[in-house]
Design an enzyme around this catalytic site. Structure first.
Site, PDB file in Angstrom:
ATOM      1  N   GLY A  98      -3.893   0.908   3.773  1.00 26.48           N
ATOM      2  CA  GLY A  98      -5.230   0.985   3.204  1.00 26.48           C
ATOM      3  C   GLY A  98      -6.032   2.130   3.805  1.00 26.48           C
ATOM      4  O   GLY A  98      -6.157   3.166   3.188  1.00 26.48           O
ATOM      5  N   SER A 194       2.454   3.533   3.417  1.00 24.16           N
ATOM      6  CA  SER A 194       1.140   4.115   3.213  1.00 24.16           C
ATOM      7  C   SER A 194       0.404   4.313   4.551  1.00 24.16           C
ATOM      8  O   SER A 194       0.925   4.965   5.447  1.00 24.16           O
ATOM      9  CB  SER A 194       0.333   3.250   2.236  1.00 24.16           C
ATOM     10  OG  SER A 194      -0.768   3.958   1.741  1.00 24.16           O
ATOM     11  N   TYR A 195      -0.794   3.707   4.713  1.00 27.60           N
ATOM     12  CA  TYR A 195      -1.507   3.878   5.981  1.00 27.60           C
ATOM     13  C   TYR A 195      -0.801   3.175   7.139  1.00 27.60           C
ATOM     14  O   TYR A 195      -1.122   3.419   8.303  1.00 27.60           O
ATOM     15  CB  TYR A 195      -2.956   3.387   5.869  1.00 27.60           C
ATOM     16  CG  TYR A 195      -3.836   3.958   6.968  1.00 27.60           C
ATOM     17  CD1 TYR A 195      -4.393   5.230   6.834  1.00 27.60           C
ATOM     18  CD2 TYR A 195      -4.067   3.264   8.151  1.00 27.60           C
ATOM     19  CE1 TYR A 195      -5.167   5.776   7.849  1.00 27.60           C
ATOM     20  CE2 TYR A 195      -4.838   3.806   9.168  1.00 27.60           C
ATOM     21  CZ  TYR A 195      -5.386   5.062   9.007  1.00 27.60           C
ATOM     22  OH  TYR A 195      -6.137   5.618  10.020  1.00 27.60           O
ATOM     23  N   ASP A 394       5.506   9.367  -6.385  1.00 24.92           N
ATOM     24  CA  ASP A 394       4.183   9.072  -5.830  1.00 24.92           C
ATOM     25  C   ASP A 394       3.456  10.380  -5.587  1.00 24.92           C
ATOM     26  O   ASP A 394       3.971  11.269  -4.907  1.00 24.92           O
ATOM     27  CB  ASP A 394       4.346   8.304  -4.512  1.00 24.92           C
ATOM     28  CG  ASP A 394       3.034   8.088  -3.765  1.00 24.92           C
ATOM     29  OD1 ASP A 394       1.981   8.032  -4.423  1.00 24.92           O
ATOM     30  OD2 ASP A 394       3.083   7.974  -2.524  1.00 24.92           O
ATOM     31  N   HIS A 446       4.858   4.784  -5.064  1.00 24.61           N
ATOM     32  CA  HIS A 446       4.336   4.563  -3.715  1.00 24.61           C
ATOM     33  C   HIS A 446       4.891   3.294  -3.076  1.00 24.61           C
ATOM     34  O   HIS A 446       5.156   3.255  -1.885  1.00 24.61           O
ATOM     35  CB  HIS A 446       2.808   4.481  -3.804  1.00 24.61           C
ATOM     36  CG  HIS A 446       2.098   4.524  -2.490  1.00 24.61           C
ATOM     37  ND1 HIS A 446       2.038   5.652  -1.711  1.00 24.61           N
ATOM     38  CD2 HIS A 446       1.398   3.573  -1.827  1.00 24.61           C
ATOM     39  CE1 HIS A 446       1.324   5.396  -0.621  1.00 24.61           C
ATOM     40  NE2 HIS A 446       0.928   4.134  -0.666  1.00 24.61           N
TER      41      HIS A 446
END
Length: 478
Positions: A98, A194-195, A394, A446
């Site tokens: 996030g 991701s994060y 992505d 992603h």
């Protein structure tokens, strides 16, 4: 000569020692609240979920681990034992990013978890490619304020950052292993996307340094794997613009202006000129899902704003059978009171409205390393097994960004770039470096386990076994 134990001659002794072991295991008192591990596990065990029309052969548990009694800070977890022989399988922690997004919402409910949410949001179905086919899987909502994780001190939610998240996640693990002592010393791996490209290496570093400082070995970290991971601000930014241009998503002029006007060193602090050209780029992309550029977006969800594209505010919108609206289904399911009761959410601390991501956390993030590459260098030298994977459709954290970051490490090549195969078809490409393996997954966005679940299961299987991705002559199938 045959060696005999103390119970071989006197069978009753063997039974005595077995009973003695289970007595100390199940009734040894934990430090948290005076409950034994057995009592905690029984309290957190999940039996039947609303909308579950099938039986499962594995046990699973969900609940809280309290980090700070005084402030009432607690992280929510959901743990699934392996389908077969969990006692011999490694333990894998999965984290979503996030920052501010729930691993329950994404990793569990639409990616690699055993249960996925049905289209009406009122039930669940089995995921045949769940990662608990090959490992015991632990999902964690981190930091506080994400999903069902909470703190009685509202300042905790408004002051999250990289450093505090790594510290709290380490504290969670230390206490979780006390609650599940049968997993102490088990081969342990960190994974995420991701994060979590920040979360996972930072937590790995915290675990390694904790081991070095204390000699404590209950958290037996063997390695980590991250996918479509935010890694280095400069290379991530530069790679996004290049990917969008190469994929035909933006014009030549916009590509040139993005590179001339935007500061590649930061995704957060941009000039007015950069803001304007980012808006132009967003308009040129149109209403596509930037997290998977070749698949439909969720109709009726509105356009993807520039913030969502370039500031990583969300993590994906699809499912295995290609339903681009899975996020909506999770919002329905995890807001049902009967679901929250079944997974042991305390109504006193439940959010008034559960959501997949908490924008307050994202918008008020206090510290974020510009580059995680120095941590990679430290942990490669330490000897951890490290893999990076990338879905190649992505545009948010694209394969170009990941390849630039890996190249910046300047690692010697052990096995050069080549295709890997699944069922005779190219599943992607891979290169093995000294200390790191890079894998791309062909046609995945992603959220790789969502878009390519079968190939993702093969990926985690190969990672855990320390084996390279299969070539054409040795391709594996499930």
């Amino acid at each position: 000569m045959e060696m005999r134990g103390p119970g071989s001659k006197f069978p009753f002794l063997r039974s005595f020692f077995v009973l003695l072991f289970f007595f100390f295991f199940f009734f040894s008192v934990s430090k948290a609240g005076g409950e034994s591990p057995y009592e905690i596990q029984q309290r957190d065990k999940v039996f039947l979920l609303p909308g579950q029309s099938f039986n499962v052969s594995f046990a699973h548990y969900s609940g809280y681990v309290t980090l700070d009694e005084e402030s009432g800070k607690a992280l929510f977890y959901w743990f699934f034992e392996a389908v077969e022989d969990p006692h011999s399988k490694p333990l894998v922690l999965w984290l979503n990013g996030g920052p501010g997004c729930s691993s329950i919402a994404y990793g569990l409910a639409e990616e690699l978890g055993p249960f996925h949410v049905t289209a009406d949001g009122k039930g669940i179905y089995l995921n045949p490619y769940s990662w608990n086919q090959v490992a015991n899987i632990l999902f964690l909502d981190s930091p506080v304020g994400v999903g069902f994780s909470y703190s009685n001190n509202s300042d905790d939610v408004w002051n999250n950052g990289d450093a505090s998240t790594a510290k709290d996640s380490l504290e969670f693990l230390k206490k979780w292993f006390k609650q599940f002592p049968q997993y102490e010393g088990r081969d342990f791996y960190l994974t995420g996307e991701s994060y979590a490209g920040h979360y996972v290496p930072q937590l790995a570093q915290a675990i390694v340094r904790y081991h070095q400082l204390t000699g404590e070995t209950s958290i037996n970290l063997k390695g980590y794997m991250v996918g479509n991971a935010l890694t280095d601000d400069f290379y991530d930014h530069f790679g996004v613009f290049q990917f969008m241009w190469a994929a035909g998503l933006i014009s030549d002029q916009t590509f040139k202006l993005l590179n001339n006007l935007c500061d590649h060193d930061s995704f957060v602090h941009t000039s007015e000129e950069c803001e304007r050209i980012l808006d132009v780029a967003s308009d040129e992309l149109g209403n596509i899902d930037p997290y998977s550029i070749f698949t439909p977006s969720c109709t009726g969800s509105g356009t993807f704003s520039r913030n969502r594209l370039l500031k990583r505010m969300r993590i994906g919108k699809m499912s295995e059978k290609y339903d681009p609206c899975t996020e909506k289904h999770s919002r329905v399911y995890f807001n049902l009171p009967e679901v929250q009761k079944a997974i042991h959410v305390d109504p006193s601390f439940a959010p008034s409205k559960w959501d997949t991501c908490n924008d307050i956390i994202n918008e008020n993030w206090k510290d974020s390393n510009n580059s995680i590459l120095p941590i990679y260098k430290e942990l490669i030298d330490y000897g951890l097994q490290i893999w990076m994977f990338s879905g190649d459709t992505d545009s948010v954290i694209p394969v170009t960004s990941t390849r630039y970051s890996v190249d910046a490490l300047k690692l010697p090549t052990v096995v050069p770039w080549h295709a890997w195969y699944d069922d005779g078809q190219v599943g992607g490409w891979t290169q093995i470096y000294k200390g790191l393996t890079l894998v791309t997954i062909r046609g995945a966005g992603h959220e790789v386990p969502l878009h390519k679940p079968k190939q993702a299961l093969l990926l985690i299987k190969q990672f855990l076994s320390g084996s390279p991705m299969p070539t054409l002559s040795e391709h594996a199938s499930f």
